[in-house]
Design a protein around this motif. Sequence first.
Motif, mmCIF file in Angstrom:
data_model
loop_
_atom_site.group_PDB
_atom_site.id
_atom_site.type_symbol
_atom_site.label_atom_id
_atom_site.label_comp_id
_atom_site.label_asym_id
_atom_site.label_seq_id
_atom_site.Cartn_x
_atom_site.Cartn_y
_atom_site.Cartn_z
ATOM 1 N N GLU A 1 5.790 0.554 -5.234
ATOM 2 C CA GLU A 1 6.474 0.716 -6.526
ATOM 3 C C GLU A 1 7.907 0.183 -6.455
ATOM 4 O O GLU A 1 8.386 -0.460 -7.389
ATOM 5 C CB GLU A 1 6.448 2.176 -6.969
ATOM 6 N N THR A 2 8.578 0.430 -5.352
ATOM 7 C CA THR A 2 9.924 -0.107 -5.147
ATOM 8 C C THR A 2 9.867 -1.630 -5.103
ATOM 9 O O THR A 2 10.716 -2.319 -5.693
ATOM 10 C CB THR A 2 10.533 0.437 -3.838
ATOM 11 N N LEU A 3 8.870 -2.177 -4.426
ATOM 12 C CA LEU A 3 8.719 -3.628 -4.363
ATOM 13 C C LEU A 3 8.445 -4.226 -5.731
ATOM 14 O O LEU A 3 9.001 -5.269 -6.081
ATOM 15 C CB LEU A 3 7.602 -4.006 -3.391
ATOM 16 N N ILE A 4 7.610 -3.583 -6.518
ATOM 17 C CA ILE A 4 7.289 -4.096 -7.858
ATOM 18 C C ILE A 4 8.546 -4.143 -8.723
ATOM 19 O O ILE A 4 8.812 -5.148 -9.385
ATOM 20 C CB ILE A 4 6.177 -3.249 -8.520
ATOM 21 N N GLU A 5 9.329 -3.073 -8.719
ATOM 22 C CA GLU A 5 10.571 -3.059 -9.498
ATOM 23 C C GLU A 5 11.533 -4.144 -9.017
ATOM 24 O O GLU A 5 12.177 -4.821 -9.825
ATOM 25 C CB GLU A 5 11.245 -1.692 -9.395
ATOM 26 N N ALA B 1 14.171 -3.539 -0.080
ATOM 27 C CA ALA B 1 13.116 -4.453 -0.513
ATOM 28 C C ALA B 1 13.666 -5.870 -0.660
ATOM 29 O O ALA B 1 13.041 -6.838 -0.223
ATOM 30 C CB ALA B 1 12.503 -3.970 -1.826
ATOM 31 N N LYS B 2 14.838 -6.009 -1.247
ATOM 32 C CA LYS B 2 15.459 -7.332 -1.384
ATOM 33 C C LYS B 2 15.737 -7.935 -0.023
ATOM 34 O O LYS B 2 15.537 -9.134 0.188
ATOM 35 C CB LYS B 2 16.749 -7.256 -2.189
ATOM 36 N N ALA B 3 16.176 -7.121 0.930
ATOM 37 C CA ALA B 3 16.428 -7.615 2.283
ATOM 38 C C ALA B 3 15.141 -8.155 2.918
ATOM 39 O O ALA B 3 15.179 -9.147 3.645
ATOM 40 C CB ALA B 3 17.025 -6.505 3.139
ATOM 41 N N MET C 1 0.849 -1.157 0.000
ATOM 42 C CA MET C 1 0.000 0.000 0.000
ATOM 43 C C MET C 1 0.903 1.230 0.000
ATOM 44 O O MET C 1 1.917 1.250 0.685
ATOM 45 C CB MET C 1 -0.839 -0.059 1.285
ATOM 46 N N GLY C 2 0.595 2.187 -0.775
ATOM 47 C CA GLY C 2 1.354 3.426 -0.719
ATOM 48 C C GLY C 2 2.647 3.419 -1.494
ATOM 49 O O GLY C 2 2.842 2.656 -2.446
ATOM 50 N N SER C 3 3.543 4.277 -1.066
ATOM 51 C CA SER C 3 4.752 4.573 -1.828
ATOM 52 C C SER C 3 5.720 3.408 -1.942
ATOM 53 O O SER C 3 6.442 3.293 -2.924
ATOM 54 C CB SER C 3 5.474 5.751 -1.174
ATOM 55 N N GLY C 4 5.777 2.544 -0.973
ATOM 56 C CA GLY C 4 6.741 1.444 -1.005
ATOM 57 C C GLY C 4 6.454 0.381 -2.041
ATOM 58 O O GLY C 4 7.351 -0.355 -2.457
ATOM 59 N N VAL D 1 4.496 -9.687 -5.368
ATOM 60 C CA VAL D 1 4.013 -8.578 -4.550
ATOM 61 C C VAL D 1 2.522 -8.414 -4.818
ATOM 62 O O VAL D 1 2.060 -8.580 -5.937
ATOM 63 C CB VAL D 1 4.791 -7.263 -4.845
ATOM 64 N N LEU D 2 1.786 -8.155 -3.774
ATOM 65 C CA LEU D 2 0.360 -7.896 -3.882
ATOM 66 C C LEU D 2 0.111 -6.483 -3.371
ATOM 67 O O LEU D 2 0.412 -6.174 -2.222
ATOM 68 C CB LEU D 2 -0.440 -8.915 -3.059
ATOM 69 N N LYS D 3 -0.406 -5.653 -4.240
ATOM 70 C CA LYS D 3 -0.645 -4.250 -3.908
ATOM 71 C C LYS D 3 -2.054 -4.098 -3.332
ATOM 72 O O LYS D 3 -3.037 -4.401 -4.006
ATOM 73 C CB LYS D 3 -0.500 -3.411 -5.181
#
Length: 121
Positions: free
Chosen positions: A6-10, A103-105, A1-4, A24-26
Motif C-alpha cells: 500500500e505504501t508502494l502504491i501511494e 519506498a522512494k529510496a 505482498m503484504g503491508s508494504g 508496482v506489482l502486487k
Amino acid sequence: MGSGVETLIETVEHLVKNGEKVGVLKVRLYRPLSTKHLLDELPDSVTTITVLDRTKEPSATADPLYQDIITALMEDDSKYNAMPQVLAGRYGLSSKEFTPAMAKAVFDNGSGKKKGTLQLA
C-alpha cells in the motif's frame, strides 16, 4: 505482498504524477507463484525489478520471493530481449514502519534513474 504494498502504491501514484516511469506489482498468491500470470503482468519495458521481501533467510542463497521471481524469469526468457536486472530488498523487519520516503529510496536505488523500474511487494 503484504503491508508494504500500500505504501508502494501511494508512492508510485505520486511519482507517476511527477513524470517518473515506475510501477508496482502486487503479489496476491504466493506459492504456488503463477509464472504465467506474473510474466503477463510485467510490461515489456521493464529494465529493473526490485523484489521486496519481509523475511530474512540467513542460511538461504536469497529470500523466498526473490528466488521465485528469478526462477520465473529464467524459465521463460522469451519475453525480453535482455533480461531485466533483478535486485533484492527487505522491508518491515521487526515490525519497522515502511514509509513513502523508504519506498522512494527503493525506486531510486533500483533505477539509478533508469526508465521502466518496477517494484514487487
